[in-house]
Design a protein around this motif. Structure first.
Motif, PDB file in Angstrom:
ATOM      1  N   ALA A 119       0.831  -1.207   0.000  1.00 38.10           N
ATOM      2  CA  ALA A 119       0.000   0.000   0.000  1.00 38.10           C
ATOM      3  C   ALA A 119       0.864   1.254   0.000  1.00 38.10           C
ATOM      4  O   ALA A 119       0.557   2.248  -0.674  1.00 38.10           O
ATOM      5  CB  ALA A 119      -0.930  -0.001   1.211  1.00 38.10           C
ATOM      6  N   ASP A 122       2.762   1.443  -3.600  1.00 32.81           N
ATOM      7  CA  ASP A 122       1.867   1.636  -4.746  1.00 32.81           C
ATOM      8  C   ASP A 122       1.257   3.030  -4.784  1.00 32.81           C
ATOM      9  O   ASP A 122       0.908   3.536  -5.857  1.00 32.81           O
ATOM     10  CB  ASP A 122       0.748   0.589  -4.725  1.00 32.81           C
ATOM     11  N   SER A 123       1.100   3.663  -3.617  1.00 27.33           N
ATOM     12  CA  SER A 123       0.446   4.986  -3.578  1.00 27.33           C
ATOM     13  C   SER A 123       1.426   6.134  -3.441  1.00 27.33           C
ATOM     14  O   SER A 123       1.028   7.280  -3.320  1.00 27.33           O
ATOM     15  CB  SER A 123      -0.528   5.024  -2.393  1.00 27.33           C
ATOM     16  N   ARG A 125       3.151   7.041  -0.955  1.00 28.27           N
ATOM     17  CA  ARG A 125       2.983   7.759   0.304  1.00 28.27           C
ATOM     18  C   ARG A 125       4.342   8.137   0.886  1.00 28.27           C
ATOM     19  O   ARG A 125       5.358   7.501   0.620  1.00 28.27           O
ATOM     20  CB  ARG A 125       2.230   6.895   1.306  1.00 28.27           C
TER      21      ARG A 125
END
Length: 452
Positions: A119, A122-123, A125
């Motif tokens: 997560a 992939d984002s 962040r």
């Protein structure tokens, strides 16, 4: 550039453990606390791992973990934020992202960390961390969100006032950071009233500067439990032991009374093996398929082949090949080796000795520093007298020999293939193959009465 690097925070002094042993080297299910996050990182695909240690525990930690990781030292214990900053010299610019774990939380699962890492990456962040919802927030920082549900800060346990025991979201101290953002903002962590800097301050720094900070929720509050004292150490061990038992039962191992069985994290058990009550399988023991272990057995750092039985017995750094069996109430000490089909009955102790295929010792006795030939039978009460008060000496017994009850074999001594000793014989000299030794001290005779 690698996608991931890892940091394990292991410099805390662990005063509440009240121990001369540094906290992260206390064991849970046979493994040091600090080894769990290191192994978890390796399983997650993080190949470069830096462990942050203190001046007081660096040598001890390094002796246990060796060169599989790199080390940096936090010379003064000024909090997790300061500890993480020590890894900058090794990791800045070396990977796209940094995974940070603590050295005292062995229950974090791969099934939670891998989705967290995915997560985060992939984002794109800046920071992603693991949380859970619990009614008991003791020792956990509470996650604060704004009216839009966005994470804005973490309130450390020491700073919490006015909170009730309602269900709340707490920080699990499992963090993913974008490399450039982490090192750029780490120096901006404020110093708390106690003189420490906390990693959790990066949440507020990121949210106030339009950084991409998110939390991933795990459903199991136990996963985030850390160890600060001996009580928590026992609680964590109980949870992990249950996980280990469940793993093996779901893999085809039978346990009629699971709660009484102790299995260490490094042990391995084959399909269709039965583990009976009050049995401990510890260290790096390997047990094959179709075995019966227990009840009341202890298997420590030993290897057991397929179709073996160990009843109410103790094995330490010993080996049993396929089809061997032992017990009840026998003891294989370090260096004991039973080849296929060997049978040892009750009250037999073996040390630094090898029993060849099909050898039998059905009743009480001691075999030390010896080799026992295939098909040989050792009678009840037989003892290898291997120690002369100064040195250990070897006993060698050939194939298909028959050692009578209460025989004393005074080493160094050799009994040839097919030889026999009479009951109560004290053998001080070599017995040739096919001959008979009787008496005290034993005399060598022919097995043909007429020849004698």
């Amino acid at each position: 550039m690698d996608q991931w690097a890892g940091v394990v925070l292991a410099a805390g002094d662990g005063k509440r453990m009240k121990s001369r042993l540094t906290k992260v080297l206390h064991r849970v299910c046979g493994k040091e606390l600090v080894r769990y996050p290191v192994d978890l990182m390796k399983e997650s695909g993080v190949t470069r791992v830096v462990v942050v240690v203190s001046l007081g525990n660096r040598q001890a930690v390094q002796e246990r973990l060796g060169n599989q990781v790199e080390y940096v030292t936090q010379t003064e214990l000024k909090g997790t934020g300061d500890a993480l900053s020590k890894a900058r010299v090794l990791l800045q610019g070396q990977a796209e992202n940094v995974l940070v774990l603590t050295g005292d939380a062995p229950l974090v699962r791969l099934e939670s960390v891998k989705p967290l890492m995915a997560a985060h990456a992939d984002s794109s962040r800046d920071m992603t961390f693991l949380t859970c919802r619990t009614a008991s927030a003791k020792d956990f920082g509470r996650v604060a969100r704004n009216e839009k549900g966005q994470v804005v800060k973490i309130v450390e346990a020491a700073d919490q006032t006015g909170f009730t025991d309602e269900i709340t979201e707490v920080n699990g101290s499992v963090y993913c950071f974008r490399d450039g953002w982490l090192w750029e903002n780490l120096d901006d962590i404020p110093t708390a009233a106690n003189g420490e800097k906390y990693i959790t301050s990066l949440v507020e720094i990121g949210s106030s500067r339009d950084g991409a900070v998110e939390a991933n929720l795990t459903e199991d509050p136990a996963e985030l439990m850390g160890v600060n004292d001996r009580l928590q150490l026992s609680q964590v061990e109980e949870i992990l032991r249950q996980r280990i038992r469940e793993q093996w039962m779901l893999s085809g191992v039978t346990m009629p009374h699971p709660a009484s069985v102790y299995i260490d994290a490094g042990a391995s058990i084959g399909q269709d093996t039965v583990i009976l009550p009050n049995t401990s399988i510890v260290g790096s023991s390997v047990i094959g398929e179709d075995c019966e272990i227990g009840p009341n057995s202890v298997i420590r750092d030993s290897t057991i082949g397929r179709g073996c039985r160990a009843t109410a017995s103790v094995l330490e750094e010993a080996t049993m090949e396929d089809g061997a069996n032992i017990g009840p109430f026998s003891h294989l000490r370090p260096g004991a080796y039973l080849e296929s089909g060997v049978h040892l009955g009750n009250f037999v102790e073996v040390k630094e000795s090898r029993f060849a295929s099909g050898a039998v010792m059905g009743h009480f006795g001691y075999v030390g520093d010896a080799s026992i030939g295939a098909g040989t039978n050792l009678g009840a009460g037989m003892v290898t007298c291997n120690y002369d008060g100064k040195d250990k000496h070897r006993t060698d017994i050939g194939e298909n020999a028959f050692i009578g009850c209460d025989t004393m074999l005074v080493a160094p001594v050799t009994v040839g293939s097919g030889a026999i000793t009479g009951a109560g014989a004290v053998v001080t000299k070599d017995v040739p193959a096919g001959r008979l030794a009787v008496g005290v001290p034993a005399k060598i005779k022919s097995r043909n009465p007429e020849a004698n």
